[in-house]
Design a protein around this motif. Structure first.
Motif, PDB file in Angstrom:
ATOM      1  N   ALA A   1       0.998  -1.120   0.018  1.00  0.00           N
ATOM      2  CA  ALA A   1      -0.139  -0.015  -0.080  1.00  0.00           C
ATOM      3  C   ALA A   1       0.916   1.083  -0.013  1.00  0.00           C
ATOM      4  O   ALA A   1       1.793   1.255   0.747  1.00  0.00           O
ATOM      5  CB  ALA A   1      -0.777  -0.071   1.107  1.00  0.00           C
ATOM      6  N   ARG A   2       0.603   2.176  -0.866  1.00  0.00           N
ATOM      7  CA  ARG A   2       1.201   3.357  -1.091  1.00  0.00           C
ATOM      8  C   ARG A   2       0.226   4.533  -0.697  1.00  0.00           C
ATOM      9  O   ARG A   2      -0.867   4.590  -1.342  1.00  0.00           O
ATOM     10  CB  ARG A   2       1.869   3.708  -2.210  1.00  0.00           C
ATOM     11  N   MET A   3       0.380   5.261   0.501  1.00  0.00           N
ATOM     12  CA  MET A   3      -0.704   6.273   0.773  1.00  0.00           C
ATOM     13  C   MET A   3       0.215   7.500   0.767  1.00  0.00           C
ATOM     14  O   MET A   3       1.159   7.675   1.541  1.00  0.00           O
ATOM     15  CB  MET A   3      -1.268   5.898   2.099  1.00  0.00           C
TER      16      MET A   3
ATOM     17  N   THR B   1      -4.542   9.732  -0.578  1.00  0.00           N
ATOM     18  CA  THR B   1      -4.605   9.291  -1.672  1.00  0.00           C
ATOM     19  C   THR B   1      -3.828   7.904  -1.505  1.00  0.00           C
ATOM     20  O   THR B   1      -2.950   7.832  -0.780  1.00  0.00           O
ATOM     21  CB  THR B   1      -3.746  10.169  -2.602  1.00  0.00           C
ATOM     22  N   TYR B   2      -4.319   6.707  -2.195  1.00  0.00           N
ATOM     23  CA  TYR B   2      -3.840   5.516  -2.037  1.00  0.00           C
ATOM     24  C   TYR B   2      -3.926   4.596  -3.479  1.00  0.00           C
ATOM     25  O   TYR B   2      -4.658   4.865  -4.326  1.00  0.00           O
ATOM     26  CB  TYR B   2      -4.644   4.738  -0.846  1.00  0.00           C
ATOM     27  N   SER B   3      -2.977   3.784  -3.283  1.00  0.00           N
ATOM     28  CA  SER B   3      -2.900   2.761  -4.145  1.00  0.00           C
ATOM     29  C   SER B   3      -2.340   1.459  -3.512  1.00  0.00           C
ATOM     30  O   SER B   3      -1.279   1.486  -2.744  1.00  0.00           O
ATOM     31  CB  SER B   3      -1.563   3.190  -5.126  1.00  0.00           C
ATOM     32  N   ILE B   4      -3.260   0.563  -3.507  1.00  0.00           N
ATOM     33  CA  ILE B   4      -2.892  -0.690  -2.867  1.00  0.00           C
ATOM     34  C   ILE B   4      -2.872  -1.854  -3.775  1.00  0.00           C
ATOM     35  O   ILE B   4      -3.752  -2.014  -4.822  1.00  0.00           O
ATOM     36  CB  ILE B   4      -4.292  -0.831  -1.962  1.00  0.00           C
TER      37      ILE B   4
ATOM     38  N   ILE C   1      -1.197   1.719   9.505  1.00  0.00           N
ATOM     39  CA  ILE C   1      -0.721   2.945   8.916  1.00  0.00           C
ATOM     40  C   ILE C   1       0.194   3.547  10.114  1.00  0.00           C
ATOM     41  O   ILE C   1      -0.468   4.180  10.815  1.00  0.00           O
ATOM     42  CB  ILE C   1      -1.692   3.808   8.270  1.00  0.00           C
TER      43      ILE C   1
END
Length: 109
Positions: free
Chosen positions: A3-5, A15-18, A93
């Protein structure tokens, strides 16, 4: 899963990319963001997806309460699958990197 947040302190935009690995996309039931400290369960803050989707990307504005929870390290991702409908994976997180000069966004992990 990875996960990049990123959190923008000026706009309160998360904003997130999982990317979920080790499970078939069609077996993913949901990805949710919860409020609780490490080791405890808490209520859903945001439903990031409620269907089979992988990768998952998007953004949401956090409330003041949720922003405070984020800053305290008290938010976590929960990923539910058909085999584990109450949660197959939890990602706490845990913090933020320091922003470069002139920027208000912070990368989370």
């Amino acid at each position: 899963a990875t996960a990049r947040m990123t959190f923008d302190r000026t706009t309160s935009q998360l904003t997130y990319s999982i990317n979920i690995s080790g499970v078939r996309d069609e077996d993913i039931l949901y990805v949710t963001l919860h409020q609780a400290e490490a080791g405890k369960s808490g209520p859903v803050v945001l439903r990031l997806t409620n269907r089979s989707a992988n990768p998952i990307a998007g953004g949401n504005i956090l409330t003041l309460r949720d922003r405070r929870s984020l800053e305290a390290g008290n938010l976590y991702l929960n990923i539910g699958t058909k085999a584990h409908p109450t949660g197959a994976l939890r990602i706490q997180i845990s913090g933020a990197n320091t922003s470069p000069p002139g920027r208000s966004d912070h990368e989370l992990w």
